[in-house]
Write a protein that holds these residues in place. Structure first.
Motif, PDB file in Angstrom:
ATOM      1  N   GLU A  79       0.765  -1.226   0.069  1.00 25.83           N
ATOM      2  CA  GLU A  79      -0.052   0.020   0.037  1.00 25.83           C
ATOM      3  C   GLU A  79       0.781   1.309  -0.056  1.00 25.83           C
ATOM      4  OE1 GLU A  79      -3.306   0.680  -0.077  1.00 25.83           O
ATOM      5  OE2 GLU A  79      -3.604  -1.345  -0.706  1.00 25.83           O
ATOM      6  N   THR A  80       1.867   1.356   0.807  1.00 27.55           N
ATOM      7  CA  THR A  80       2.957   2.301   0.915  1.00 27.55           C
ATOM      8  C   THR A  80       3.664   2.535  -0.538  1.00 27.55           C
ATOM      9  OG1 THR A  80       3.206   2.028   2.983  1.00 27.55           O
ATOM     10  CG2 THR A  80       4.691   3.540   2.040  1.00 27.55           C
ATOM     11  N   GLU A 138       1.214   4.003  -3.288  1.00 30.84           N
ATOM     12  CA  GLU A 138       0.992   5.597  -3.249  1.00 30.84           C
ATOM     13  C   GLU A 138       2.226   6.115  -3.810  1.00 30.84           C
ATOM     14  OE1 GLU A 138      -1.934   6.845  -2.270  1.00 30.84           O
ATOM     15  OE2 GLU A 138      -2.688   4.878  -2.251  1.00 30.84           O
TER      16      GLU A 138
END
Length: 376
Positions: A351-352, A355
């Motif tokens: 997820e990091t 982004e």
């Protein structure tokens, strides 16, 4: 620090491992007290109401617990907090499952055992953080496992050089202490062949396939040698890393000096000094200065990449988490990234990364599929 569905999980891990600071424990207790009083707003966990929270929570707990034949016992304040915290963590996990529809399928990661095989091809499993002994056919203790480390004893009564093979699977790391006291940190997907006991006055030789960091005990009468498919490294007493994962194997020196040669060739020795990396490319060594800490970060449980192509980063992630990643966004293969991750889960890390790197991913058939963003 604000507790939410993301950092509750991290704080819980620190709590059960006795790693919380006094401030974090105080914050946690206040949060738990507010939850019991009903003053905590569960919308921070992604629920419209407390009834919705309870329904999802009970549904999850009822699938995971068995009450038949269970004895009643008094719950101490500490256990009371722990029980409530587990419920909150369950809710936080449910939040991830119910609010991320594109990645809602679970990723099942196989827990493989570390194995050690003796000269008779007898294989034994080593469970992480276990404590037990390994004996020979005479019943003599030759090695002791303490947690995530296996230490071989120096046994002068062993006359023959008997080799063992240890394999550390993807998703794990392990530490091996050889009979001379040399410490070997083994990274994931690594195989090391080594003798149970070194003989005085003879070369100390091991064979590596994968990645390992060696802290070699000095012995001027018995050089320490690391053999790989492509490299031969000779030292007396020093600290260095060897990596053979890719087609261009390399060594990084942190202390002392090492001499490198191309395996099975009468080539001249190439000597490097601390802070240097020697990479074998096209049958020649390329030497450059590097930040050695980046190459040793995995020993401390960190995942670091410094201006590395995305394709190589994927391989690191696969080894670290024991997952399979398929990248269909091929335009990213050679794009370089920098990053550092500590104890994040594979989903948190993705997820990091998603982004900052601007890609999409999904989980299909227990594989992570990386795709081009839909809006690009």
């Amino acid at each position: 620090m604000e507790l939410n569905s993301n950092n509750i999980h991290k704080l819980f891990d620190k709590y059960i491992n006795n790693e919380c600071t006094t401030e974090e424990i105080t914050l946690l207790h206040k949060f738990l007290d507010s939850y019991q009083r009903g003053s905590h707003d569960v919308t921070s966990l992604g629920y419209d109401s407390k009834d919705a929270f309870k329904r999802k929570l009970w549904d999850k707990i009822s699938k995971k617990t068995h009450t038949k034949g269970q004895k009643k016992r008094r719950i101490t304040p500490l256990l009371r907090y722990a029980a409530i915290l587990i419920c909150i963590i369950s809710a936080a996990q449910l939040l991830k499952w119910y609010t991320t529809p594109t990645n809602s399928k679970e990723l099942f990661i196989e827990d493989q055992s570390i194995t050690i095989t003796n000269s008779k091809n007898e294989k034994q499993s080593l469970e992480s953080n276990d404590n037990h002994t390994i004996t020979n056919k005479q019943g003599h203790v030759i090695a002791i496992q303490t947690g995530n480390q296996l230490s071989f004893k120096d046994n002068a009564s062993i006359n023959d050089i008997v080799y063992n093979e240890i394999y550390v699977p993807k998703g794990k790391t392990f530490t091996l202490v050889l009979s001379d006291g040399t410490v070997v940190h083994l990274n994931a997907d690594t195989k090391l062949t080594f003798p149970s006991n070194f003989h005085p006055g003879k070369d100390r030789e091991v064979f590596l396939n994968g990645e390992a960091y060696f802290e070699v005990v000095e012995n001027k009468d018995a050089p320490f040698k690391v053999q790989t498919n492509d490299l031969k490294i000779t030292v007396l007493g020093t600290q260095f890393l060897v990596n053979t994962y890719n087609q261009d194997p390399f060594a990084v020196l942190t202390e002392g000096s090492v001499a490198l040669q191309i395996a099975d060739q009468p080539s001249p020795k190439t000597v490097i000094i601390p802070g240097q990396k020697a990479t074998l490319k096209s049958q020649k060594f390329e030497i450059k200065q590097v930040n050695t800490a980046n190459y040793l970060s995995w020993i401390h449980g960190e995942l670091v990449f410094e201006n590395e192509p995305f394709l190589e980063i994927i391989k690191k992630i696969e080894r670290r988490y024991n997952v399979q990643i398929i990248n269909t966004y091929e335009a990213y293969n050679n794009v370089e990234f920098r990053g550092k991750f500590d104890n994040e889960s594979i989903i948190d890390m993705l997820e990091t990364f998603k982004e900052s790197a601007l890609f999409d991913y999904s989980i299909q058939n227990n594989q992570i599929i990386i795709t081009k963003p839909k809006n690009n």
